[in-house]
Design a protein around this motif. Structure first.
Motif, PDB file in Angstrom:
ATOM      1  N   UNK A 121       0.673   6.904  -7.523  1.00 49.75           N
ATOM      2  CA  UNK A 121       0.240   8.252  -7.142  1.00 49.75           C
ATOM      3  C   UNK A 121       1.321   9.265  -7.499  1.00 49.75           C
ATOM      4  N   UNK A 122       0.925  10.263  -8.254  1.00 50.85           N
ATOM      5  CA  UNK A 122       1.880  11.290  -8.667  1.00 50.85           C
ATOM      6  C   UNK A 122       1.503  12.588  -7.942  1.00 50.85           C
ATOM      7  N   UNK A 123       2.339  12.963  -6.971  1.00 52.11           N
ATOM      8  CA  UNK A 123       2.045  14.180  -6.214  1.00 52.11           C
ATOM      9  C   UNK A 123       2.774  15.331  -6.900  1.00 52.11           C
ATOM     10  N   UNK A 124       1.998  16.289  -7.396  1.00 50.45           N
ATOM     11  CA  UNK A 124       2.591  17.388  -8.159  1.00 50.45           C
ATOM     12  C   UNK A 124       2.347  18.703  -7.439  1.00 50.45           C
ATOM     13  N   UNK A 156       2.569  -1.511   3.618  1.00 54.11           N
ATOM     14  CA  UNK A 156       3.440  -1.087   4.720  1.00 54.11           C
ATOM     15  C   UNK A 156       4.198   0.192   4.330  1.00 54.11           C
ATOM     16  N   UNK A 157       4.739   0.913   5.334  1.00 51.34           N
ATOM     17  CA  UNK A 157       5.378   2.206   5.038  1.00 51.34           C
ATOM     18  C   UNK A 157       6.446   2.139   3.955  1.00 51.34           C
ATOM     19  N   UNK A 158       7.201   1.014   3.888  1.00 49.85           N
ATOM     20  CA  UNK A 158       8.247   0.974   2.841  1.00 49.85           C
ATOM     21  C   UNK A 158       7.668   0.864   1.427  1.00 49.85           C
ATOM     22  N   UNK A 159       6.385   0.494   1.317  1.00 47.70           N
ATOM     23  CA  UNK A 159       5.757   0.406  -0.009  1.00 47.70           C
ATOM     24  C   UNK A 159       5.439   1.783  -0.595  1.00 47.70           C
ATOM     25  N   UNK A 160       5.388   2.791   0.298  1.00 52.71           N
ATOM     26  CA  UNK A 160       5.106   4.160  -0.173  1.00 52.71           C
ATOM     27  C   UNK A 160       6.097   4.533  -1.271  1.00 52.71           C
ATOM     28  N   UNK A 161       7.336   4.145  -1.059  1.00 50.43           N
ATOM     29  CA  UNK A 161       8.394   4.485  -2.015  1.00 50.43           C
ATOM     30  C   UNK A 161       8.115   3.941  -3.410  1.00 50.43           C
ATOM     31  N   UNK A 162       7.386   2.825  -3.520  1.00 51.37           N
ATOM     32  CA  UNK A 162       7.120   2.242  -4.846  1.00 51.37           C
ATOM     33  C   UNK A 162       5.873   2.804  -5.504  1.00 51.37           C
ATOM     34  N   UNK A 163       4.996   3.361  -4.692  1.00 48.99           N
ATOM     35  CA  UNK A 163       3.695   3.787  -5.241  1.00 48.99           C
ATOM     36  C   UNK A 163       3.531   5.292  -5.353  1.00 48.99           C
ATOM     37  N   UNK A 164       4.412   6.050  -4.699  1.00 50.45           N
ATOM     38  CA  UNK A 164       4.271   7.506  -4.737  1.00 50.45           C
ATOM     39  C   UNK A 164       5.474   8.121  -5.443  1.00 50.45           C
ATOM     40  N   UNK A 167      10.950  18.760   1.262  1.00 45.35           N
ATOM     41  CA  UNK A 167       9.585  18.375   1.684  1.00 45.35           C
ATOM     42  C   UNK A 167       9.194  17.023   1.094  1.00 45.35           C
ATOM     43  N   UNK A 168       9.666  16.749  -0.100  1.00 42.95           N
ATOM     44  CA  UNK A 168       9.338  15.469  -0.738  1.00 42.95           C
ATOM     45  C   UNK A 168       9.925  14.328   0.095  1.00 42.95           C
ATOM     46  N   UNK A 222       8.333  10.795   2.376  1.00 47.17           N
ATOM     47  CA  UNK A 222       8.711   9.378   2.279  1.00 47.17           C
ATOM     48  C   UNK A 222       8.835   8.872   0.852  1.00 47.17           C
ATOM     49  N   UNK A 223       9.059   9.796  -0.070  1.00 47.77           N
ATOM     50  CA  UNK A 223       9.169   9.365  -1.466  1.00 47.77           C
ATOM     51  C   UNK A 223      10.626   9.031  -1.805  1.00 47.77           C
ATOM     52  N   UNK A 224      10.812   7.894  -2.492  1.00 45.81           N
ATOM     53  CA  UNK A 224      12.174   7.439  -2.807  1.00 45.81           C
ATOM     54  C   UNK A 224      12.856   8.409  -3.765  1.00 45.81           C
ATOM     55  N   UNK A 225      14.169   8.548  -3.599  1.00 43.39           N
ATOM     56  CA  UNK A 225      14.938   9.500  -4.425  1.00 43.39           C
ATOM     57  C   UNK A 225      14.722   9.287  -5.920  1.00 43.39           C
ATOM     58  N   UNK A 226      14.666   8.003  -6.324  1.00 41.40           N
ATOM     59  CA  UNK A 226      14.534   7.746  -7.772  1.00 41.40           C
ATOM     60  C   UNK A 226      13.142   8.099  -8.292  1.00 41.40           C
TER      61      UNK A 226
END
Ligand SMILES: O=P(O)(O)OC[C@H]1O[C@](O)(CO)[C@@H](O)[C@@H]1O
Length: 531
Positions: free
Chosen positions: A190-193, A218-226, A235-236, A240-244
């Motif tokens: 998912x690419x949130x623009x 699970x919540x930690x998976x958000x970082x891999x998919x968003x 705001x990003x 819950x979006x990972x820095x990378x």
């Protein structure tokens, strides 16, 4: 004003006569540049018209304004920002300064990030939370954070890879829920623009998708998919979006001019980074053409002046953009935002009401479908509709049978719009079909075509990422030139704010028992809605 007086004279001329009286006309009024031929000879102009329009460009000091535009001056004055979408496609060794800082290295750094990220996703190296490679991408954004990516991914469908790219923009839940039906949480990115990361539509859609995703992951998976593209890094983080997975953009890029930045991530994912850089290169070539070419041979300048000619001197209110390419089926929708959000202004740069027409209304659909839909009105209606016809010499699929038919229509329409059909021709045709005199007299007025309808023909060698980039940049610069001529600020969009503000209040009225004070009509409608 000389142009107004000249219009009175030129109004009497018919394009047919203009061609008959000047065998050199087609040569005179066309520009050949790289893979583009822009024929503007089928316009209600003479050499004098062009001279007067070029004089207008000088009078408004277009050259100086262009230097400010490319040079990073704060030309978006009401928002206090530079306007530098051109820096997004600048070559590595170019220097473009914002507040004394060269922004080109940072742009290329983000470009590198887009490259590695998109290549890893395409190659299946980066995987979803259950270890499967990604198969689908959903771009969540609206306006400039949607229209550019969606238009370009559609336009470049021929070049696309295995990833299926979906777009969710409307706050209407039907949009997101229909997309969710077709994707698998394990294999979707998912690419949130959102440049601001505060846009109601985008945040609502992103949250709905996140909730749906968390039913499976699970919540930690958000970082891999968003992943997110924004100027609002704080705001990003909250989302819950990972820095990378954060792709920055800059406030000196307007949303509707942002597809060249990380906003175009879904383009890079869909067609690969090399094609994405080709898109940028095409735009850069058009930037250089615009910067360096004499105005009399300058495609964006000439197109802008012609548009001003019809808008301000002929009273034409709309312009049709008709691409003869199914791939470009979202092109006019994209340009509607680019052109109408930029130049739909009624206050000039000193804050005074303008006393003349500004932004044109843009519409259009691909040929030949448009011929079977609204061309009747362009040919025989009462309105003057200057139109851009965009076509390609080569077919991508090499299907000459279809392509020749398509292009025969392309050329036939501009010829028909220009020449029309005079009563003598209609009479002769009906006689040849054995109609009697009475029938001919009855039918004749309905079958006459006045002609004299202006068109520009933009004939491009082939639809490639590079020519597409140049085509988009051509319209971007046309927008800029028109803003200078009309003395308006093209790069803000205050006109979209009021509705947004009121919607916030009305949402309270809808969700709470009380309805706040409104005009009688709105209040009555809210009661009907809530009952
Ligand atoms: O990218 P954002 O900040 O979500 O904004 C989306 C769109 O909303 C607008 O601000 C207004 O429609 C556009 O200019 C912009 O492209």
């Amino acid at each position: 004003m000389a142009l107004a007086a000249h219009q009175k004279e030129s109004e009497k001329l018919h394009l047919r006569q203009l061609f008959e009286s000047d065998p050199d006309r087609a040569r005179k009024f066309h520009i050949q540049w790289r893979d583009f031929v822009v024929d503007y000879s089928k316009n209600r102009i003479t050499s004098e018209t062009i001279d007067l329009l070029l004089q207008l460009a000088d009078e408004v000091r277009l050259k100086e304004s262009m230097a400010s535009y490319f040079g990073g001056d704060v030309i978006n004055e009401t928002e206090g920002r530079a306007v530098l979408h051109t820096a997004l496609r600048a070559a590595k060794d170019e220097v473009v300064k914002v507040d004394g800082e060269n922004v080109v290295p940072e742009v290329h750094q983000v470009g590198e990030h887009i490259k590695t990220f998109s290549e890893e996703i395409i190659a299946g190296k980066k995987k979803g939370f259950t270890g499967k490679p990604f198969t689908d991408v959903v771009n969540i954004g609206i306006g400039g954070s949607d229209l550019g990516p969606v238009m370009v991914t559609e336009a470049l469908e021929y070049y696309k890879n295995h990833l299926r790219v979906h777009f969710v923009s409307n706050v209407d839940g039907d949009h997101v829920h229909e997309v969710l039906k077709h994707i698998d949480p394990e294999t979707t990115l998912f690419v949130v623009v959102s440049k601001s990361f505060t846009t109601q539509e985008t945040l609502s859609n992103a949250l709905t998708i996140k909730r749906w995703f968390l039913q499976y992951a699970s919540p930690e998976d958000v970082a891999h998919h968003f992943v997110a593209v924004s100027t609002n890094l704080e705001k990003i983080k909250e989302f819950g979006i990972a820095d990378e997975n954060v792709f920055p953009m800059w406030d000196w890029v307007g949303g509707r001019f942002s597809l060249w930045s990380a906003v175009g991530l879904s383009i890079a994912l869909s067609v690969g980074y090399d094609n994405f850089t080709q898109l940028l290169e095409g735009a850069r070539e058009m930037d250089n053409h615009f910067k360096e070419t004499d105005f009399s041979e300058n495609i964006p300048v000439i197109l802008a002046l012609l548009s001003v000619w019809y808008n301000n001197f002929y009273g034409a209110e709309t312009e049709a953009i008709i691409p003869y390419s199914q791939y470009l089926h979202r092109f006019s929708a994209y340009l509607q935002q680019g052109i109408m959000e930029s130049n739909g202004k009624s206050v000039d740069r000193s804050g005074e009401q303008v006393g003349y027409q500004t932004g044109t209304i843009i519409w259009g659909e691909p040929g030949t479908n448009s011929q079977h839909a609204f061309f009747q009105l362009i040919h025989q209606g009462t309105k003057l509709i200057p139109s851009d016809f965009i076509g390609f010499k080569e077919s991508l699929h090499g299907d000459t049978d279809h392509h020749n038919k398509l292009m025969a229509n392309f050329f036939a329409q501009t010829e028909a719009l220009m020449n029309g059909k005079i009563p003598e021709e209609v009479r002769q045709e009906l006689e040849n079909q054995d109609y009697n005199n009475e029938e001919i007299d009855f039918l004749l007025p309905f079958k006459v075509f006045e002609g004299n309808k202006p068109t520009n023909t933009i004939l491009i060698k082939k639809l490639t990422p590079k020519t597409l980039g140049a085509l988009i940049a051509m319209y971007e610069h046309k927008i800029f030139v028109q803003g200078v001529i009309w003395n308006i600020f093209s790069f803000d969009q205050w006109g979209v704010e009021l509705g947004k503000q009121l919607a916030k209040n009305i949402l309270q009225d809808i969700e709470n028992p009380q309805i706040g004070p409104h005009d009688a009509s709105t209040e009555q409608l809210l009661r009907f809605f809530k009952d």
